[in-house]
Design a protein around this motif. Structure first.
Motif, PDB file in Angstrom:
ATOM      1  N   LEU A  88       0.828  -1.264  -0.145  1.00 44.48           N
ATOM      2  CA  LEU A  88       0.110   0.177   0.008  1.00 44.48           C
ATOM      3  C   LEU A  88       0.741   1.252  -0.036  1.00 44.48           C
ATOM      4  O   LEU A  88       0.790   2.414  -0.654  1.00 44.48           O
ATOM      5  CB  LEU A  88      -0.877   0.064   1.141  1.00 44.48           C
ATOM      6  N   LEU A  89       2.040   1.305   0.655  1.00 40.87           N
ATOM      7  CA  LEU A  89       2.764   2.402   0.911  1.00 40.87           C
ATOM      8  C   LEU A  89       3.454   2.731  -0.449  1.00 40.87           C
ATOM      9  O   LEU A  89       3.754   3.931  -0.767  1.00 40.87           O
ATOM     10  CB  LEU A  89       3.788   2.258   2.059  1.00 40.87           C
ATOM     11  N   ALA A  90       3.677   1.611  -1.225  1.00 38.52           N
ATOM     12  CA  ALA A  90       4.577   2.006  -2.464  1.00 38.52           C
ATOM     13  C   ALA A  90       3.502   2.702  -3.576  1.00 38.52           C
ATOM     14  O   ALA A  90       3.852   3.171  -4.482  1.00 38.52           O
ATOM     15  CB  ALA A  90       4.833   0.494  -3.048  1.00 38.52           C
ATOM     16  N   PHE A  91       2.198   2.736  -3.234  1.00 39.76           N
ATOM     17  CA  PHE A  91       1.169   3.348  -4.159  1.00 39.76           C
ATOM     18  C   PHE A  91       0.528   4.451  -3.493  1.00 39.76           C
ATOM     19  O   PHE A  91      -0.508   4.785  -4.021  1.00 39.76           O
ATOM     20  CB  PHE A  91       0.395   2.243  -4.965  1.00 39.76           C
ATOM     21  N   GLY A  92       1.074   4.837  -2.485  1.00 42.04           N
ATOM     22  CA  GLY A  92       0.365   6.052  -1.618  1.00 42.04           C
ATOM     23  C   GLY A  92       0.460   7.388  -2.344  1.00 42.04           C
ATOM     24  O   GLY A  92       0.944   7.247  -3.426  1.00 42.04           O
ATOM     25  N   ASP A  94      -2.592   7.739  -1.213  1.00 39.71           N
ATOM     26  CA  ASP A  94      -3.892   7.664  -0.966  1.00 39.71           C
ATOM     27  C   ASP A  94      -4.161   6.376   0.231  1.00 39.71           C
ATOM     28  O   ASP A  94      -5.190   6.486   0.627  1.00 39.71           O
ATOM     29  CB  ASP A  94      -4.541   7.187  -2.131  1.00 39.71           C
ATOM     30  N   TRP A  95      -3.495   5.498   0.407  1.00 37.31           N
ATOM     31  CA  TRP A  95      -3.545   4.581   1.135  1.00 37.31           C
ATOM     32  C   TRP A  95      -2.792   4.533   2.358  1.00 37.31           C
ATOM     33  O   TRP A  95      -2.690   3.453   3.106  1.00 37.31           O
ATOM     34  CB  TRP A  95      -3.657   3.019   0.701  1.00 37.31           C
ATOM     35  N   ASP A  96      -2.106   5.488   2.802  1.00 39.68           N
ATOM     36  CA  ASP A  96      -0.850   5.629   3.966  1.00 39.68           C
ATOM     37  C   ASP A  96      -1.782   5.346   5.111  1.00 39.68           C
ATOM     38  O   ASP A  96      -0.999   4.448   5.970  1.00 39.68           O
ATOM     39  CB  ASP A  96      -0.129   6.867   3.872  1.00 39.68           C
ATOM     40  N   ASP A  97      -2.969   5.711   5.342  1.00 39.19           N
ATOM     41  CA  ASP A  97      -3.525   5.422   6.666  1.00 39.19           C
ATOM     42  C   ASP A  97      -3.850   4.061   6.778  1.00 39.19           C
ATOM     43  O   ASP A  97      -3.865   3.601   7.843  1.00 39.19           O
ATOM     44  CB  ASP A  97      -4.767   6.525   6.615  1.00 39.19           C
ATOM     45  N   GLU A  98      -4.362   3.297   5.688  1.00 38.32           N
ATOM     46  CA  GLU A  98      -4.694   1.950   5.818  1.00 38.32           C
ATOM     47  C   GLU A  98      -3.447   1.069   5.981  1.00 38.32           C
ATOM     48  O   GLU A  98      -3.614   0.399   6.663  1.00 38.32           O
ATOM     49  CB  GLU A  98      -5.444   1.488   4.622  1.00 38.32           C
ATOM     50  N   ALA A  99      -2.263   1.568   5.430  1.00 35.79           N
ATOM     51  CA  ALA A  99      -1.101   0.987   5.426  1.00 35.79           C
ATOM     52  C   ALA A  99      -0.578   1.131   6.904  1.00 35.79           C
ATOM     53  O   ALA A  99      -0.117   0.095   7.471  1.00 35.79           O
ATOM     54  CB  ALA A  99      -0.061   1.636   4.649  1.00 35.79           C
ATOM     55  N   GLU A 100      -0.738   2.206   7.573  1.00 33.68           N
ATOM     56  CA  GLU A 100      -0.412   2.469   8.923  1.00 33.68           C
ATOM     57  C   GLU A 100      -1.254   1.447   9.733  1.00 33.68           C
ATOM     58  O   GLU A 100      -0.618   1.076  10.775  1.00 33.68           O
ATOM     59  CB  GLU A 100      -0.285   3.895   9.375  1.00 33.68           C
ATOM     60  N   GLU A 101      -2.357   1.385   9.509  1.00 35.44           N
ATOM     61  CA  GLU A 101      -3.289   0.491  10.423  1.00 35.44           C
ATOM     62  C   GLU A 101      -2.811  -0.839  10.372  1.00 35.44           C
ATOM     63  O   GLU A 101      -2.864  -1.619  11.273  1.00 35.44           O
ATOM     64  CB  GLU A 101      -4.751   0.807   9.938  1.00 35.44           C
ATOM     65  N   LEU A 102      -2.565  -1.250   9.175  1.00 38.44           N
ATOM     66  CA  LEU A 102      -2.002  -2.922   9.011  1.00 38.44           C
ATOM     67  C   LEU A 102      -0.854  -2.858   9.701  1.00 38.44           C
ATOM     68  O   LEU A 102      -0.683  -4.033  10.487  1.00 38.44           O
ATOM     69  CB  LEU A 102      -1.936  -3.004   7.468  1.00 38.44           C
TER      70      LEU A 102
END
Length: 113
Positions: A88-92, A94-102
């Motif tokens: 997710l972080l590689a394509f942020g 936009d999805w950094d929050d979800e990546a941090e939650e994971l």
């Protein structure tokens, strides 16, 4: 043997340069259906195979859905949670929050230094 890797490839625009818009949409719908009901082991093998062939080729929507489905089926798999977060972080961003939650969930399950 599963046809999931083939379905993933057909959902990738680079593999479908000669396809019509209707054919591409059909391939995407086929991919979504296959991922939705795939066994988690089968899904991870296919995901890693297709990403390994052409890392940026699998669109973020496809990667996100595939990782999401596996993480839902394996919520306590620390390595998987970290792998999904890194993807997710590689394509942020936009999805950094979800990546941090994971990553947070993985750290709660197994706090590595």
């Amino acid at each position: 043997m599963s046809d999931l890797p083939a379905r993933m490839r057909r959902a990738v625009p680079e593999y479908r340069a000669d396809a019509t818009a209707q054919e591409c949409m059909g391939a995407i719908l086929e991919f979504v259906e296959a991922v939705t009901f795939a066994d988690p082991d089968e899904l991870l093998v296919a995901l890693r195979e297709v990403i390994g062939e052409h890392w940026p080729g699998l669109p973020p929507y496809a990667r996100n859905l595939a990782y999401r489905m596996v993480c839902l089926q394996r919520p306590d798999d620390v390595d998987l949670l970290r792998e999904a977060a890194a993807d997710l972080l590689a394509f942020g961003p936009d999805w950094d929050d979800e990546a941090e939650e994971l990553q947070r969930r993985a750290d709660l399950l197994d706090p590595r230094p």
